[in-house]
Design a protein around this motif. Structure first.
Motif, PDB file in Angstrom:
ATOM      1  N   GLY A 242      26.333 -14.469 -34.628  1.00 39.23           N
ATOM      2  CA  GLY A 242      26.142 -13.251 -35.412  1.00 39.23           C
ATOM      3  C   GLY A 242      25.200 -12.296 -34.722  1.00 39.23           C
TER       4      GLY A 242
ATOM      5  N   VAL B 254      28.787 -11.135 -38.737  1.00 40.59           N
ATOM      6  CA  VAL B 254      29.208 -12.461 -38.309  1.00 40.59           C
ATOM      7  C   VAL B 254      30.329 -12.282 -37.291  1.00 40.59           C
TER       8      VAL B 254
ATOM      9  N   ILE C 132      32.578 -17.516 -37.291  1.00 46.90           N
ATOM     10  CA  ILE C 132      32.222 -18.123 -38.575  1.00 46.90           C
ATOM     11  C   ILE C 132      31.752 -19.570 -38.404  1.00 46.90           C
TER      12      ILE C 132
ATOM     13  N   CYS D  49      23.908  -7.433 -41.064  1.00 49.99           N
ATOM     14  CA  CYS D  49      24.360  -8.718 -40.535  1.00 49.99           C
ATOM     15  C   CYS D  49      25.851  -8.688 -40.227  1.00 49.99           C
TER      16      CYS D  49
ATOM     17  N   MET E 183      27.471 -17.364 -43.211  1.00 46.85           N
ATOM     18  CA  MET E 183      28.326 -17.098 -42.044  1.00 46.85           C
ATOM     19  C   MET E 183      29.712 -17.712 -42.207  1.00 46.85           C
TER      20      MET E 183
ATOM     21  N   GLY F  10      28.446 -21.113 -34.838  1.00 44.24           N
ATOM     22  CA  GLY F  10      28.624 -19.772 -35.369  1.00 44.24           C
ATOM     23  C   GLY F  10      27.855 -18.781 -34.528  1.00 44.24           C
TER      24      GLY F  10
END
Length: 146
Positions: A130, A65, A68, A63, A93, A128
């Motif tokens: 990711g 990010v 954020i 994962c 996140m 956010g």
């Protein structure tokens, strides 16, 4: 079913006595969205020769990010024969970071035949950003009853 003393054992029984392991890894990254999506390359088609074969899966989600968000999560899950498993791999996140998040699942294939397993990823709400990176993957071990 146990093998009894003096019992004639078939080749099929002997073959089922050994657990079979299969693995899949991501072939490219997945930019997560608010809808679950297959992580490219993270799918397996497995065959069980008898009903009630048990399986155990270990999934690892890479994962990353990229933007954020104070409360949103990157979430990874396993789908078996179109049924999402309840256990989730979860990554907060709230920090610009990259982490490895793991989860273990287990279950039983009620019927013999072909079974599809896949890893999917999502961001649980808008905001956010990711990416599930290429070091995402999973291993499944199938054990069939004798």
């Amino acid at each position: 079913m146990a093998i009894l003393a003096g019992q004639v054992v078939t080749a099929g029984q002997l073959n089922r006595m050994q657990p079979r392991q299969s693995s899949a890894t991501a072939t490219s990254a997945l930019s997560a969205s608010t809808t679950y999506a297959l992580i490219p390359g993270c799918s397996l088609n497995l065959t069980s020769t008898v009903a009630n074969a048990t399986w155990t899966a270990v999934g690892v989600f890479d994962c990353s990010v990229t933007t954020i968000h104070a409360t949103n999560l990157m979430v990874g899950r396993l789908v078996v024969d179109t049924v999402a498993q309840t256990e989730l791999a979860i990554h907060a996140m709230d920090t610009l970071d990259r982490d490895t998040v793991a989860m273990i699942w287990s279950g039983t294939f009620a019927a013999a035949g072909s079974h599809a397993l896949q890893l999917e990823g999502v961001i649980n709400a808008a905001g956010g950003a990711g990416v599930f990176q290429v070091y995402t993957g999973f291993t499944v071990t199938v054990t069939e009853p004798v």
